[in-house]
Write a protein that holds these residues in place. Structure first.
Motif, PDB file in Angstrom:
ATOM      1  N   LEU A  87      33.378 -12.233 -28.512  1.00  0.00           N
ATOM      2  CA  LEU A  87      34.254 -11.135 -28.122  1.00  0.00           C
ATOM      3  C   LEU A  87      33.760  -9.756 -28.526  1.00  0.00           C
ATOM      4  CD1 LEU A  87      37.739 -12.680 -28.927  1.00  0.00           C
ATOM      5  CD2 LEU A  87      36.858 -12.106 -26.664  1.00  0.00           C
ATOM      6  N   VAL A  88      33.242  -9.620 -29.745  1.00  0.00           N
ATOM      7  CA  VAL A  88      32.997  -8.298 -30.321  1.00  0.00           C
ATOM      8  C   VAL A  88      31.544  -7.862 -30.198  1.00  0.00           C
ATOM      9  CG1 VAL A  88      33.231  -6.898 -32.412  1.00  0.00           C
ATOM     10  CG2 VAL A  88      34.887  -8.708 -31.937  1.00  0.00           C
ATOM     11  N   SER A  89      30.638  -8.792 -30.391  1.00  0.00           N
ATOM     12  CA  SER A  89      29.214  -8.472 -30.414  1.00  0.00           C
ATOM     13  C   SER A  89      28.732  -7.927 -29.073  1.00  0.00           C
ATOM     14  CB  SER A  89      28.428  -9.735 -30.766  1.00  0.00           C
ATOM     15  OG  SER A  89      27.044  -9.555 -30.546  1.00  0.00           O
ATOM     16  N   ASP A  90      27.629  -7.157 -29.129  1.00  0.00           N
ATOM     17  CA  ASP A  90      27.015  -6.708 -27.877  1.00  0.00           C
ATOM     18  C   ASP A  90      26.352  -7.854 -27.132  1.00  0.00           C
ATOM     19  OD1 ASP A  90      24.822  -7.133 -29.487  1.00  0.00           O
ATOM     20  OD2 ASP A  90      24.025  -5.110 -29.336  1.00  0.00           O
ATOM     21  N   LYS A  91      26.291  -9.039 -27.757  1.00  0.00           N
ATOM     22  CA  LYS A  91      25.781 -10.235 -27.082  1.00  0.00           C
ATOM     23  C   LYS A  91      26.887 -10.969 -26.313  1.00  0.00           C
ATOM     24  CE  LYS A  91      21.740  -9.825 -29.255  1.00  0.00           C
ATOM     25  NZ  LYS A  91      22.055  -8.765 -30.227  1.00  0.00           N
ATOM     26  N   GLY A  92      28.131 -10.528 -26.482  1.00  0.00           N
ATOM     27  CA  GLY A  92      29.257 -11.217 -25.873  1.00  0.00           C
ATOM     28  C   GLY A  92      30.000 -10.349 -24.876  1.00  0.00           C
ATOM     29  N   ALA A  93      31.324 -10.431 -24.883  1.00  0.00           N
ATOM     30  CA  ALA A  93      32.149  -9.737 -23.884  1.00  0.00           C
ATOM     31  C   ALA A  93      32.434  -8.291 -24.238  1.00  0.00           C
ATOM     32  CB  ALA A  93      33.467 -10.496 -23.691  1.00  0.00           C
ATOM     33  N   ARG A  94      32.194  -7.898 -25.481  1.00  0.00           N
ATOM     34  CA  ARG A  94      32.360  -6.510 -25.932  1.00  0.00           C
ATOM     35  C   ARG A  94      33.774  -6.007 -25.644  1.00  0.00           C
ATOM     36  NH1 ARG A  94      26.922  -3.131 -24.595  1.00  0.00           N
ATOM     37  NH2 ARG A  94      27.801  -1.878 -26.264  1.00  0.00           N
ATOM     38  N   VAL A  95      34.755  -6.689 -26.214  1.00  0.00           N
ATOM     39  CA  VAL A  95      36.149  -6.322 -26.014  1.00  0.00           C
ATOM     40  C   VAL A  95      36.387  -4.888 -26.477  1.00  0.00           C
ATOM     41  CG1 VAL A  95      36.870  -7.256 -28.271  1.00  0.00           C
ATOM     42  CG2 VAL A  95      38.534  -7.065 -26.398  1.00  0.00           C
ATOM     43  N   LYS A  96      37.241  -4.196 -25.764  1.00  0.00           N
ATOM     44  CA  LYS A  96      37.545  -2.802 -26.107  1.00  0.00           C
ATOM     45  C   LYS A  96      39.043  -2.559 -26.006  1.00  0.00           C
ATOM     46  CE  LYS A  96      36.821  -0.925 -21.454  1.00  0.00           C
ATOM     47  NZ  LYS A  96      36.821  -2.250 -20.827  1.00  0.00           N
ATOM     48  N   GLN A  97      39.455  -1.381 -26.446  1.00  0.00           N
ATOM     49  CA  GLN A  97      40.863  -1.026 -26.441  1.00  0.00           C
ATOM     50  C   GLN A  97      41.453  -1.178 -25.044  1.00  0.00           C
ATOM     51  OE1 GLN A  97      41.732   2.525 -28.625  1.00  0.00           O
ATOM     52  NE2 GLN A  97      43.480   3.049 -27.344  1.00  0.00           N
ATOM     53  N   GLY A  98      42.591  -1.848 -24.970  1.00  0.00           N
ATOM     54  CA  GLY A  98      43.299  -2.016 -23.714  1.00  0.00           C
ATOM     55  C   GLY A  98      42.911  -3.228 -22.906  1.00  0.00           C
ATOM     56  N   ASP A  99      41.838  -3.919 -23.289  1.00  0.00           N
ATOM     57  CA  ASP A  99      41.425  -5.107 -22.540  1.00  0.00           C
ATOM     58  C   ASP A  99      42.470  -6.215 -22.657  1.00  0.00           C
ATOM     59  OD1 ASP A  99      39.084  -4.039 -21.609  1.00  0.00           O
ATOM     60  OD2 ASP A  99      37.766  -5.153 -22.961  1.00  0.00           O
ATOM     61  N   ILE A 100      42.773  -6.825 -21.521  1.00  0.00           N
ATOM     62  CA  ILE A 100      43.623  -8.015 -21.505  1.00  0.00           C
ATOM     63  C   ILE A 100      42.703  -9.223 -21.608  1.00  0.00           C
ATOM     64  CG2 ILE A 100      45.269  -9.376 -20.158  1.00  0.00           C
ATOM     65  CD1 ILE A 100      45.950  -6.661 -18.721  1.00  0.00           C
ATOM     66  N   VAL A 101      42.943 -10.070 -22.605  1.00  0.00           N
ATOM     67  CA  VAL A 101      42.045 -11.192 -22.885  1.00  0.00           C
ATOM     68  C   VAL A 101      42.831 -12.489 -22.847  1.00  0.00           C
ATOM     69  CG1 VAL A 101      40.374 -12.181 -24.480  1.00  0.00           C
ATOM     70  CG2 VAL A 101      40.630  -9.693 -24.345  1.00  0.00           C
ATOM     71  N   LEU A 102      42.493 -13.338 -21.885  1.00  0.00           N
ATOM     72  CA  LEU A 102      43.098 -14.667 -21.799  1.00  0.00           C
ATOM     73  C   LEU A 102      42.358 -15.604 -22.744  1.00  0.00           C
ATOM     74  CD1 LEU A 102      44.952 -16.781 -20.439  1.00  0.00           C
ATOM     75  CD2 LEU A 102      43.161 -17.072 -18.704  1.00  0.00           C
ATOM     76  N   ILE A 103      43.105 -16.257 -23.642  1.00  0.00           N
ATOM     77  CA  ILE A 103      42.517 -17.113 -24.673  1.00  0.00           C
ATOM     78  C   ILE A 103      43.072 -18.523 -24.503  1.00  0.00           C
ATOM     79  CG2 ILE A 103      42.239 -17.491 -27.154  1.00  0.00           C
ATOM     80  CD1 ILE A 103      42.828 -14.435 -27.479  1.00  0.00           C
ATOM     81  N   TRP A 104      42.212 -19.423 -24.029  1.00  0.00           N
ATOM     82  CA  TRP A 104      42.602 -20.832 -23.952  1.00  0.00           C
ATOM     83  C   TRP A 104      42.602 -21.436 -25.363  1.00  0.00           C
ATOM     84  CZ3 TRP A 104      44.356 -22.783 -19.499  1.00  0.00           C
ATOM     85  CH2 TRP A 104      43.929 -22.229 -18.283  1.00  0.00           C
ATOM     86  N   GLY A 105      43.514 -22.360 -25.607  1.00  0.00           N
ATOM     87  CA  GLY A 105      43.561 -23.017 -26.915  1.00  0.00           C
ATOM     88  C   GLY A 105      43.740 -22.020 -28.046  1.00  0.00           C
TER      89      GLY A 105
END
Length: 448
Positions: free
Chosen positions: A211-229
């Motif tokens: 989620l956070v790393s530049d190797k991943g999705a790079r979540v930012k303020q306001g992003d809606i994130v669907l989390i399974w499990g």
């Protein structure tokens, strides 16, 4: 119990710990190579039958390694995979590793000590270790890398010799002692108990990279994130990280009880998968996948008003097609595993025509783990411990995870004689409060 362990539990300092010899054998949860075919023709591969708790020989210490007296560990899904001998026996990993010769040959044994998490005390250091000393309180990363491999210095997870300790290597953390590379160590957060600290690094660091790393999705303020499990070991940390980033977590769970726990974690939107018709382990047809995706999308838009920017998926076959469908145009599906099966199916039209991305992610490199561990040390991330078992009952702990009857992380006490030990920063613990530190437990030492 051996003399070194007794001295450690009695509060001995570094000098005294060094005076006590390492035991020739130690207690460990392990598999036996002779049992690899024990589940042939059996549908229920009950891990309680394959997991053994008994004494194993202490290995020799390589120059870049340390011996950690393990106070606590935890059960991960790779413990279950190992103990079911699926998708392949881990002895295959050990044999291939051992063919390298040298120190690697020690790993190819007729027993495999499991466990990819640990918190404990350094009791021996190899001749080449510089940054750690006897007496240090540490948590152990699950990632072993080859520092002489060029790719390691760009991103350790791309290295061909990267391995998951206690799964693709021997001498894991579900034991009284473990032998690990010094490059696997990070300082234990002082306000956490042994069992709390032992259940964070593998899953939390994996979620951090996703989620956070530049190797991943790079979540930012306001992003809606669907989390399974979202109440599992990965998902519950993902919820916290999305909240920390200013995003909006949308958690999917499988029962009203888990929905309540998820709300306790602060998840903004909670969806019970049964309410959209998705079974626990279903592998829906292409038509059913689109139908379920539309139902899930409608529910997310009803509660949030928009489609998700990111989908956090480690469930695999049962959910991946839905994830690709439901994420918004230009959005990202990030995946690190496949607990319901590796054979994913999705309608590629919804991916390519809407410019969506699929990002593969695996564990985390040491820098990502250090950044994640820093968030724990500052109190910005909390453990998600739900239950704790003694090492003698590790089979029951693993069975709980195998049957998906757990929430968060299931801890295992190794050398620690009881819960609640290991805190060296009581001031921070008091300031944060027990409810924040243990959101999935009603009271300290009691599972929800």
């Amino acid at each position: 119990m051996d003399a070194l362990a007794e001295a450690l539990l009695a509060g001995a300092g570094p000098d005294e710990l060094e005076r006590h010899a390492l035991p020739a054998e130690y207690l460990a949860a392990h598999l036996r190579a002779a049992d690899v075919d024990m589940f042939a023709g059996i549908e229920d591969r009950d891990v309680r039958k394959s997991l053994q708790v008994g004494r194993v020989p202490m290995p020799e210490l390589a120059p870049d390694e340390v011996v950690v007296a393990v106070m606590a560990s935890s059960v991960n899904y790779n413990t279950v995979w190992s103990a079911t001998f699926e998708p392949k026996p881990t002895f295959d990993f050990l044999e291939r590793y051992g063919r390298q010769g040298g120190d690697a040959a020690r790993h190819d044994l007729p027993h495999h000590v499991l466990g990819s998490d640990a918190a404990g005390v350094v009791v021996r250091v190899g001749a080449g270790v510089r940054r750690w000393k006897v007496g240090d309180h540490v948590v152990v990363s699950c990632v072993q890398v080859d520092s002489e491999e060029p790719a390691t210095h760009a991103d350790a997870m791309l290295g061909a010799e990267q391995r998951i300790w206690g799964y693709e290597t021997n001498f894991g953390g579900l034991a009284h002692y473990s032998v690990v590379r010094a490059s696997q160590l990070l300082p234990k957060p002082g306000h956490l108990t042994w069992e709390e600290a032992a259940g964070v690094m593998l899953t939390a660091a994996t979620s951090y990279r996703m989620l956070v790393s530049d190797k991943g999705a790079r979540v930012k303020q306001g992003d809606i994130v669907l989390i399974w499990g979202a109440t599992g070991g990965l998902g519950a940390f993902a919820v916290q990280m999305v909240k920390n980033a200013g995003g909006i977590p949308v958690g999917v769970v499988g029962s009203p009880r888990k929905a309540e726990l998820l709300r306790r974690l602060g998840c903004d939107v909670v969806i019970d998968r049964s309410e959209i018709g998705l079974g626990a382990d279903a592998a829906p047809s292409p038509e059913r996948t689109i139908e379920l995706g539309k139902a899930l999308g409608r529910e997310i838009r009803r509660q949030v008003g928009e489609d998700p920017h990111i989908v956090f998926d480690y469930i695999g076959r049962a959910t991946f097609g839905i994830s690709v469908f439901v994420v918004r145009p230009g959005g990202t599906v990030v995946t690190c595993g496949s607990s319901t099966g590796y054979d994913h199916h999705f309608d590629n039209r919804y991916l390519w025509m809407n410019l969506k991305r699929v990002v593969g992610s695996h564990a985390a490199n040491l820098q990502e783990q250090a950044e994640c561990n820093r968030l724990f040390r500052l109190g910005h991330l909390s453990p998600i411990l739900s239950e704790v078992y003694p090492l003698a009952e590790v089979g029951e702990a693993a069975r709980l995870v195998q049957e998906n009857r757990h929430t968060g992380k299931v801890g295992v006490l190794c050398l620690a004689p009881e819960e609640g030990l290991g805190v060296t920063d009581p001031e921070l613990r008091s300031r944060l409060g027990e409810a924040r530190i243990n959101p999935l437990r009603t009271t300290t030492g009691a599972a929800v």
